[in-house]
Scaffold this active site. Structure first.
Site, short mmCIF file in Angstrom:
data_model
loop_
_atom_site.label_atom_id
_atom_site.label_comp_id
_atom_site.label_asym_id
_atom_site.label_seq_id
_atom_site.Cartn_x
_atom_site.Cartn_y
_atom_site.Cartn_z
N THR B 156 -28.49 6.05 -65.79
CA THR B 156 -28.78 4.97 -66.76
C THR B 156 -28.01 5.29 -68.05
OG1 THR B 156 -30.85 6.06 -67.38
CG2 THR B 156 -31.00 4.27 -65.80
N THR B 193 -40.26 12.85 -66.08
CA THR B 193 -39.05 13.10 -66.81
C THR B 193 -37.83 12.40 -66.29
OG1 THR B 193 -39.23 15.12 -65.51
CG2 THR B 193 -39.53 15.30 -67.84
N GLU B 279 -29.48 12.42 -74.46
CA GLU B 279 -28.95 11.42 -75.39
C GLU B 279 -28.58 12.06 -76.72
OE1 GLU B 279 -31.40 7.71 -73.42
OE2 GLU B 279 -32.18 8.67 -75.22
N ASN B 403 -30.86 5.05 -78.84
CA ASN B 403 -32.18 4.50 -78.61
C ASN B 403 -32.49 3.29 -79.45
OD1 ASN B 403 -33.51 6.05 -76.47
ND2 ASN B 403 -32.84 7.74 -77.77
N SER B 408 -30.15 -3.67 -76.54
CA SER B 408 -29.39 -4.76 -77.16
C SER B 408 -28.14 -5.11 -76.35
CB SER B 408 -28.99 -4.37 -78.57
OG SER B 408 -30.07 -3.74 -79.22
#
Lengths: 408, 408
Positions: B156, B193, B279, B403, B408
């Site tokens: 992802t 997780t 991330e 994040n 968006s």
């Protein structure tokens, strides 16, 4: 950029009879900053404190606890910014005690009647020479109308001073209540959050004041969180000078309810001001949990939502990414939570029911709420009658910048 | 930008006899992405799983648990990205079951023998039509050498595929072990997780495999954290096809130790790869706590440090702001912690002793360690003999950007 943080005008700040304040620039860490504040309290004042639960509690916190435990009077406070005197071992403890001795000599009171406070960088030795050299300058300024200077003098990464003042009429006598607070990061409940000094000229007997300090902290400073980090230093001090002529000796006194309500509201405002000025905050979020089985349950859920970096970054983006809120509710630690009973509101918009999205929810409604600077998240658990509320803020680029640069 | 994440070459990936994989673009959320993966398992395979403890666990997790609890065989897995099918109530549950039914019809196995997995946005309906329309394409590609495609197909916000493969010789027979994982944010221990699928062609009997899945997860995926957010979906699946001819029926079997060690190391590597690709991560941090009184104590301290936004932003800034680590140790929740016994190392540099800074510590030494991409923080509590380790990463501007922008 603080979120709707109200700063009263000078004329709205009421001195508290029996409290004098002096603020100076001592160059503790940097030159040209008001970084040293002294409070002198009239004889007969009662003082109570609530302190951080961090096991690495700072040297000044340890000294405060010892001096308060001795049961003697408290006649002065000394507060420095720029250095927390935390993680400094036995040497740090001696420097905190030496601070009290130095101020005691200048004010002619025993060192045990002085409470020291420090806030700033951890793990570096307190520059005692510069601090003590600054004391005469602070003392020279002692005056009752210096609350604004004190609100500035205790700031670290705060962008605005935090001050609250009010007067109430108690059976024809005027009682003044004025307080200040500081704190912008390393903010988490359990009294590990900040410095705050709240004074009234009502008389409140020492044992009752101690009880009140805990009760008021629990309704104010223990209901806010910025980043979940519990600091080593932070302290809430409640002062009652008795100079107004209004005396409270027990909970059954006529004046008790009015004065306690005013003190609690003042503390709640000072606490919420910390969140409004939190590092990098662009949104002020109220997380209200209803229909919980206990206060513990309500707070578990509220803090799980308030601490989630994913929830906080979604609010920063004004993105109604409500799944992140549901996920946080789900991992809050209530093992028998029945998610099919949960309802979730964003502002006045019901967004989730029956363990999923409200069929009539429109994303545009969620977006409308998310664009506001103040947002209420309301969660009904369907388990009981208890409700509680926690205040927090969003998580922005600016938070990372501030905390990546703080020491540099 | 991932931190030292090793990607093996195609030639280093060993197929696992009995496992075929097909990956396709189903357009679940966006077109042009490999987002649908099917695993077909040979008859006689054993399968065990460990799942999120989030109470809002996703529909596919609930279906997995039900199908595994039935005790029947598992013949296929189906994994989609782009949509988590979480927070979707009864309708989401039906869509997860319908996914199994659709794949079951195409593979001619009962729906109960299929495990579904979803990852992506929460609270939005799973686009079942697009998913089922994509299944024939995935099935057409079924082949043993598609592990790399699968590692891509389950990504992802991951920037790199996460894959681990090895072969071990067990008494003259070759056993292959290959696995993949995904996950970059919403990462916190307690099996909440990520997705990971680890397969071997050893034969491991079902009750033993179930026990092993829990034990291996506890040593790998339950020792990593990125942001403390426990997701609704995540799952670790352990597959033993038995096609190698090496069989393990109890812990006393000769092959047991070697195979379990290899599986555990594979899972630990797949878990650490998630942290390396977290991330916005720029640093890979190992938080090792020694001399704890219990595993619980060691993990409390390790996670307090690993979750602290202030610690994580200081590491992002390469700033040896060690006071923040001490503060996190102090609020980790060990009530009788004696901070004067604590020692703290940054890499090989002893930075704190006796509740304060090591007198011989030089900031330049701390800075040297902080500039590395891989940093070991070692904390000795002076309370007992237990040690444990948690892996995490720093907290950067990029984390906020990712994040804040994810939907968006």
């Amino acid at each position: 950029m603080a979120v709707n943080l109200q700063i009263p005008s000078e004329s709205e700040i009421f001195p508290v009879a029996g409290v004098e304040i002096g603020v100076t620039e001592a160059g503790i860490r940097k030159a040209g900053r008001r970084d040293l504040t002294v409070f002198r309290l009239a004889e007969g004042s009662s003082v109570a404190g609530v302190f951080t639960r961090n096991r690495f509690r700072a040297a000044p916190v340890q000294v405060c606890e010892k001096h308060l435990a001795s049961g003697g009077p408290v006649r002065a406070l000394v507060i420095n910014t720029g250095n927390a005197n935390a993680g400094t071992g036995a040497d740090g403890l001696k420097r905190a005690q030496d601070t009290c001795s130095a101020l005691g000599r200048l004010l002619d009171v025993p060192a045990e009647q002085i409470l020291p406070f420090s806030t700033g960088v951890i793990l570096e030795p307190l520059p005692l020479d510069r601090l003590t050299a600054g004391l005469p300058g602070a003392i020279a300024k002692l005056a009752p109308d210096q609350w604004f200077d004190a609100a500035h003098g205790i700031m670290t990464t705060d962008t605005l001073p935090k001050i609250h003042s009010r007067r109430i009429d108690v059976a024809g006598k005027m009682v003044s209540i004025t307080g200040i607070s500081k704190g912008a990061g390393m903010i988490r409940p359990n009294m590990a959050t900040m410095l705050s000094f709240l004074a009234t000229d009502a008389a409140i007997e020492q044992p009752l004041l101690r009880k009140l300090a805990v009760q008021i902290a629990d309704q104010s400073f223990n209901r806010i969180t910025v980043d979940g980090d519990t600091s080593t230093n932070d302290s809430f001090i409640l002062i009652a000078t008795g100079k107004s002529g209004v005396a409270i000796s027990s909970e059954s006194d006529a004046a008790y309810a009015a004065v306690v309500q005013a003190l609690t509201e003042a503390a709640a405002d000072l606490a919420q001001k910390i969140v409004r000025d939190a590092e990098g905050a662009t949104k002020f979020m109220t997380i209200r949990v209803e229909e919980a089985g206990s206060t513990e349950e309500a707070l578990k859920v509220a803090y799980a939502v308030a601490h989630s970096p994913l929830v906080k970054t979604a609010f920063f983006a004004s993105d109604p990414n409500l799944g992140r809120i549901l996920a946080a509710i789900g991992y809050a630690g209530i093992d028998d939570l029945d998610v099919s009973r949960i309802r979730l509101w964003l502002g006045d918009v019901l967004v989730a029911v029956d363990g999923g999205r409200n069929p009539s929810y429109q994303e545009t409604d969620g977006q409308r709420v998310m664009k506001e600077a103040e947002i209420v998240v309301r969660i009904a658990l369907g388990r009981g009658q208890v409700a509680d509320t926690v205040y927090t803020c969003d998580f922005s680029h600016e938070y990372v910048s501030i905390n990546a640069d703080y020491r540099s």
